[in-house]
Design a protein around this motif. Structure first.
Motif, PDB file in Angstrom:
ATOM      1  N   ILE A  65      -4.390   8.332   7.124  1.00  0.00           N
ATOM      2  CA  ILE A  65      -4.108   8.990   8.399  1.00  0.00           C
ATOM      3  C   ILE A  65      -4.737  10.381   8.430  1.00  0.00           C
ATOM      4  O   ILE A  65      -5.298  10.806   9.450  1.00  0.00           O
ATOM      5  N   ASP A  66      -4.686  11.081   7.302  1.00  0.00           N
ATOM      6  CA  ASP A  66      -5.298  12.412   7.236  1.00  0.00           C
ATOM      7  C   ASP A  66      -6.801  12.328   7.522  1.00  0.00           C
ATOM      8  O   ASP A  66      -7.345  13.184   8.226  1.00  0.00           O
ATOM      9  N   ALA A  67      -7.456  11.296   7.009  1.00  0.00           N
ATOM     10  CA  ALA A  67      -8.880  11.111   7.316  1.00  0.00           C
ATOM     11  C   ALA A  67      -9.053  10.858   8.814  1.00  0.00           C
ATOM     12  O   ALA A  67     -10.007  11.343   9.433  1.00  0.00           O
ATOM     13  N   ASN A 126     -12.432   6.362  11.468  1.00  0.00           N
ATOM     14  CA  ASN A 126     -12.289   7.210  10.277  1.00  0.00           C
ATOM     15  C   ASN A 126     -11.286   6.594   9.297  1.00  0.00           C
ATOM     16  O   ASN A 126     -11.507   6.563   8.090  1.00  0.00           O
ATOM     17  N   MET A 127     -10.166   6.108   9.831  1.00  0.00           N
ATOM     18  CA  MET A 127      -9.122   5.539   8.983  1.00  0.00           C
ATOM     19  C   MET A 127      -9.594   4.280   8.274  1.00  0.00           C
ATOM     20  O   MET A 127      -9.347   4.091   7.080  1.00  0.00           O
ATOM     21  N   MET A 128     -10.303   3.405   8.998  1.00  0.00           N
ATOM     22  CA  MET A 128     -10.787   2.173   8.383  1.00  0.00           C
ATOM     23  C   MET A 128     -11.834   2.469   7.316  1.00  0.00           C
ATOM     24  O   MET A 128     -11.864   1.826   6.255  1.00  0.00           O
ATOM     25  N   ILE A 168       0.023   1.771  14.018  1.00  0.00           N
ATOM     26  CA  ILE A 168      -0.321   1.779  15.437  1.00  0.00           C
ATOM     27  C   ILE A 168      -0.729   3.202  15.798  1.00  0.00           C
ATOM     28  O   ILE A 168       0.054   4.138  15.623  1.00  0.00           O
ATOM     29  N   ILE A 169      -1.954   3.341  16.271  1.00  0.00           N
ATOM     30  CA  ILE A 169      -2.429   4.642  16.744  1.00  0.00           C
ATOM     31  C   ILE A 169      -2.208   4.667  18.250  1.00  0.00           C
ATOM     32  O   ILE A 169      -2.691   3.797  18.976  1.00  0.00           O
ATOM     33  N   LEU A 170      -1.469   5.663  18.694  1.00  0.00           N
ATOM     34  CA  LEU A 170      -1.157   5.808  20.109  1.00  0.00           C
ATOM     35  C   LEU A 170      -1.835   7.047  20.646  1.00  0.00           C
ATOM     36  O   LEU A 170      -2.030   8.026  19.922  1.00  0.00           O
ATOM     37  N   GLY A 171      -2.191   6.997  21.918  1.00  0.00           N
ATOM     38  CA  GLY A 171      -2.822   8.128  22.573  1.00  0.00           C
ATOM     39  C   GLY A 171      -1.902   8.743  23.609  1.00  0.00           C
ATOM     40  O   GLY A 171      -1.208   8.023  24.334  1.00  0.00           O
ATOM     41  N   ASN A 172      -1.911  10.050  23.668  1.00  0.00           N
ATOM     42  CA  ASN A 172      -1.102  10.776  24.640  1.00  0.00           C
ATOM     43  C   ASN A 172      -1.669  10.528  26.035  1.00  0.00           C
ATOM     44  O   ASN A 172      -2.851  10.746  26.290  1.00  0.00           O
ATOM     45  N   ASN A 173      -0.816  10.094  26.943  1.00  0.00           N
ATOM     46  CA  ASN A 173      -1.256   9.790  28.313  1.00  0.00           C
ATOM     47  C   ASN A 173      -1.793  11.003  29.060  1.00  0.00           C
ATOM     48  O   ASN A 173      -2.545  10.872  30.018  1.00  0.00           O
ATOM     49  N   VAL A 186       0.896  -1.157   0.000  1.00  0.00           N
ATOM     50  CA  VAL A 186       0.000   0.000   0.000  1.00  0.00           C
ATOM     51  C   VAL A 186       0.936   1.209   0.000  1.00  0.00           C
ATOM     52  O   VAL A 186       1.832   1.300   0.846  1.00  0.00           O
ATOM     53  N   SER A 187       0.739   2.107  -0.953  1.00  0.00           N
ATOM     54  CA  SER A 187       1.679   3.226  -1.106  1.00  0.00           C
ATOM     55  C   SER A 187       1.701   4.129   0.129  1.00  0.00           C
ATOM     56  O   SER A 187       0.713   4.238   0.857  1.00  0.00           O
ATOM     57  N   ASP A 188       2.823   4.777   0.336  1.00  0.00           N
ATOM     58  CA  ASP A 188       2.951   5.728   1.430  1.00  0.00           C
ATOM     59  C   ASP A 188       1.931   6.852   1.281  1.00  0.00           C
ATOM     60  O   ASP A 188       1.370   7.326   2.272  1.00  0.00           O
ATOM     61  N   GLU A 189       1.677   7.267   0.043  1.00  0.00           N
ATOM     62  CA  GLU A 189       0.703   8.336  -0.195  1.00  0.00           C
ATOM     63  C   GLU A 189      -0.699   7.907   0.248  1.00  0.00           C
ATOM     64  O   GLU A 189      -1.431   8.705   0.841  1.00  0.00           O
ATOM     65  N   ASP A 190      -1.064   6.653  -0.031  1.00  0.00           N
ATOM     66  CA  ASP A 190      -2.377   6.169   0.406  1.00  0.00           C
ATOM     67  C   ASP A 190      -2.453   6.094   1.929  1.00  0.00           C
ATOM     68  O   ASP A 190      -3.486   6.432   2.525  1.00  0.00           O
ATOM     69  N   ILE A 191      -1.364   5.669   2.567  1.00  0.00           N
ATOM     70  CA  ILE A 191      -1.351   5.620   4.042  1.00  0.00           C
ATOM     71  C   ILE A 191      -1.480   7.030   4.602  1.00  0.00           C
ATOM     72  O   ILE A 191      -2.217   7.267   5.574  1.00  0.00           O
ATOM     73  N   LYS A 192      -0.801   8.008   3.998  1.00  0.00           N
ATOM     74  CA  LYS A 192      -0.917   9.399   4.454  1.00  0.00           C
ATOM     75  C   LYS A 192      -2.350   9.904   4.302  1.00  0.00           C
ATOM     76  O   LYS A 192      -2.866  10.611   5.179  1.00  0.00           O
ATOM     77  N   THR A 193      -3.015   9.521   3.204  1.00  0.00           N
ATOM     78  CA  THR A 193      -4.411   9.922   2.992  1.00  0.00           C
ATOM     79  C   THR A 193      -5.309   9.317   4.063  1.00  0.00           C
ATOM     80  O   THR A 193      -6.201   9.985   4.602  1.00  0.00           O
TER      81      THR A 193
END
Length: 193
Positions: A35-37, A127-129, A107-112, A26-33
């Protein structure tokens, strides 16, 4: 006024958890898109507490899988049920990879420091899925990968600091075949008018 089905509702209803992927990047550009969503999700106090680690290294994904499998197996030791027993069988197999050989793990991480990070990051994950599905890319939330949080060595290699915790590990890739919709239970609804 009634609501008619539209492309957004159709996308929501046809998204599936994909567990079989073709061997295609999966292209980096698609992953960035994607994540942006994700970062367009709402967050309490507009805190936007997310941080992302994108893993395309298969050896690293295997190491994470090998770390997490025995920990999940231990947690499921007393659990019963047909699907649980099936998962126990897979987790006991050396060749089984919890990421289903998908080409990308995000991996989506949350700020403690953010009190609602788990909720906010979960909204981001959905949103990402949904974005991925709309792009023809399959996904699956791999909750058992949260056990990576127990390995200081892996966290260090992934650049994850103690300020963050793992909330939503999600794999992305192109599915082998269209995944069938599992049966949906009728929702319990209380109407207060």
């Amino acid at each position: 006024m009634g609501v008619t089905e539209n492309s957004v509702i159709e996308n929501i209803k046809t998204r599936r958890s994909v567990r079989e992927y073709v061997d295609e990047d999966v292209s980096d550009e698609d992953i960035k898109t994607i994540i942006d969503a994700g970062v367009h999700a709402p967050s309490a106090f507009n805190s936007q507490p997310w941080f992302f680690v994108v893993i395309k290294n298969r050896e690293m994904m295997t190491r994470i899988s090998d770390h997490c499998k025995p920990r999940l197996l231990e947690k499921l030791e007393e659990a019963t049920g047909e699907s649980i027993e099936e998962m126990k069988k897979y987790l006991s197999m050396e060749e089984f990879n919890i990421f289903y050989d998908a080409p990308v793990l995000v991996i989506i991480l949350g700020n403690n420091a953010a009190i609602t990070a788990d909720y906010d990051c979960t909204l981001c994950a959905e949103n990402m899925m949904l974005a991925a599905h709309s792009m023809g890319i399959g996904s699956c939330w791999i909750g058992s990968a949260c056990f990576v949080q127990e390995s200081a060595e892996l966290l260090d290699e992934l650049g994850i600091t103690p300020d963050y915790r793992v909330v939503a590990p999600i794999v992305f890739g192109y599915e082998v075949t269209v995944t069938e919709e599992p049966p949906k239970k009728e929702p319990q609804i209380v109407w207060v008018r």
